[in-house]
Design an enzyme around this catalytic site. Sequence first.
Site, mmCIF file in Angstrom:
data_model
loop_
_atom_site.group_PDB
_atom_site.id
_atom_site.type_symbol
_atom_site.label_atom_id
_atom_site.label_comp_id
_atom_site.label_asym_id
_atom_site.label_seq_id
_atom_site.Cartn_x
_atom_site.Cartn_y
_atom_site.Cartn_z
ATOM 1 N N HIS A 316 53.531 3.019 66.878
ATOM 2 C CA HIS A 316 52.379 2.467 66.154
ATOM 3 C C HIS A 316 52.074 1.063 66.667
ATOM 4 C CE1 HIS A 316 49.402 1.856 63.232
ATOM 5 N NE2 HIS A 316 50.097 1.832 62.114
ATOM 6 N N HIS A 355 44.108 8.816 72.277
ATOM 7 C CA HIS A 355 44.218 8.424 70.879
ATOM 8 C C HIS A 355 44.191 9.682 70.024
ATOM 9 C CE1 HIS A 355 43.299 6.412 67.043
ATOM 10 N NE2 HIS A 355 43.775 5.322 67.613
ATOM 11 N N ASP A 411 44.995 -0.664 72.681
ATOM 12 C CA ASP A 411 46.274 -1.243 73.093
ATOM 13 C C ASP A 411 46.284 -1.610 74.573
ATOM 14 O OD1 ASP A 411 47.542 -0.883 70.531
ATOM 15 O OD2 ASP A 411 47.593 1.250 70.973
#
Length: 522
Positions: A316, A355, A411
């Site tokens: 996460h 994702h 990210d």
Amino acid sequence: MTASTIPSVPNTTFPKLGRQDLLADPSNRITENSLTVRDNRSGKVITIPIQHNAIPATAFKALKVSAPEGTEVDLDDHNNGIRISDQGFLNTAAITSKITFIDGDKGFLMHRGYPIEQLAEKSDFLETAYLLIFGSLPDKDQDTTWRYEVMHHTALAEDAMKVIGSLRYDSHPMSVFISAFSAMAAFAPEANPALQGRDLYQKNKDILNKNIIRIIGKAGTVAAAAMRVRMNRPFIAPKSNYSYCENILYMMDAVANGEDYKPDPRLVKALDILFILHADHEMNCSTATMTHVGSSLVDPYSAVAAAAAALYGPLHGGANEAVIRMCEKIGSVENVPSFLEKVKRKEELLFGFGHRVYRNTDPRSNIIKKVTESVFEACGREPLIDVATALRDAALKDPWFVERKLYPNVDFWSGLCYRAMGFPLDFFPVLFAVPRVAGWLAHWKQNLDQGNGKIWRPRQLYIGEQKRDYVGREEREEREVTSHKEGVLELPVCIVSDEYWVDGLTLGQHYQSKRRLELSKL
């Protein structure tokens, strides 16, 4: 499953339902916006209303059958209807929400109806936090009051600072963050429903708003304190006349209290945009944790600590850190093609691409890519950006990655941005947690406002042993353990000692921690 798609019963036609059927079971009333299901075990037919393109899982409790004959303990709980199995919550809507909407196929994200691109360009973090929590953009007076209250609730209690200061300098910053919020719950007894009554936050909105302000204000201070612990430097008191992100950077970087230091405005703006992008992302792992724990009516400090613990996990909040380590491992632009070939052969892992929700592109990644330019202007160009850019370009041209919808996500660029700003890798999750506190609190408040009062309690499918009788230790058959799945093979060894003595007695083959063994030699 509809009548036309039942694979085991071809050419199935459902019997016409008479008036008695409808009176006996109102769910049999067929409407256009509904789903008709037939249980082929019993022949029972139910019609389930569809709302917001979803059906209630509890409707399947009506499909009851008897347990197999001769069953002593019904492990599959047939008498209570069919349960919906969805490990990992791949297609389960646990809440109804007005906060965040994501269209994964189009790569679209909005908060309370406002596209993320507009918020990143025109808003700032505190205004976006207000929007998430209270549902609308603040007017001028609300905005002034909100900023004043948040920035005047940034200081931590002295005892809370002592708790943070007692942690080791090499503690992971997220451990410090989680510990701090757990401790803060002990310093706010007036905010604890266990002490003040279970309906504290439903009945007293002043207490609810006060603690929302406290938590958002103190989150940045806790983050800065975690950084100071890591650097083994004294804590810096917050400045209420600075902006939210400016204050965080000041508390991290100032040499001494009272220093007339102002962070570079380009970095303040970059951090503010990054905070907007990380503020909320619908029902992710940590937000689900916040709402799950919050459903027990625990205080919000403890719920935030639990959510932060979920964010701490490498799947996460640690993903942007993994991107940096991956780029460092690749090393140079020339090594990108060979790395991608190894990814295809499952010899390497690709981080920062793809994702669970987005199937096209992550809209936040495009915004961060622009932010990195201002950060490079202020701090210098991050050497890994060339590797990252080459990796992105190569992956987007390769059909293998395109077919699997592996596009750069938030990210991918945020890690490079934080790296260029000088943050250590293990601090990245904290920079994720601080803004996400706003999203956690928004969902926590929404659940309280909806007032269903139900504690989250998922079901399970039991696949273990049937009922059996206990056998005493001496009567049990010996068995050879060959796998860790079958039992403990060996204890984890720190140091095995048969030479240290405690009170004149040998420890023998006793497993001791290194610290305890050192004490035993004194």
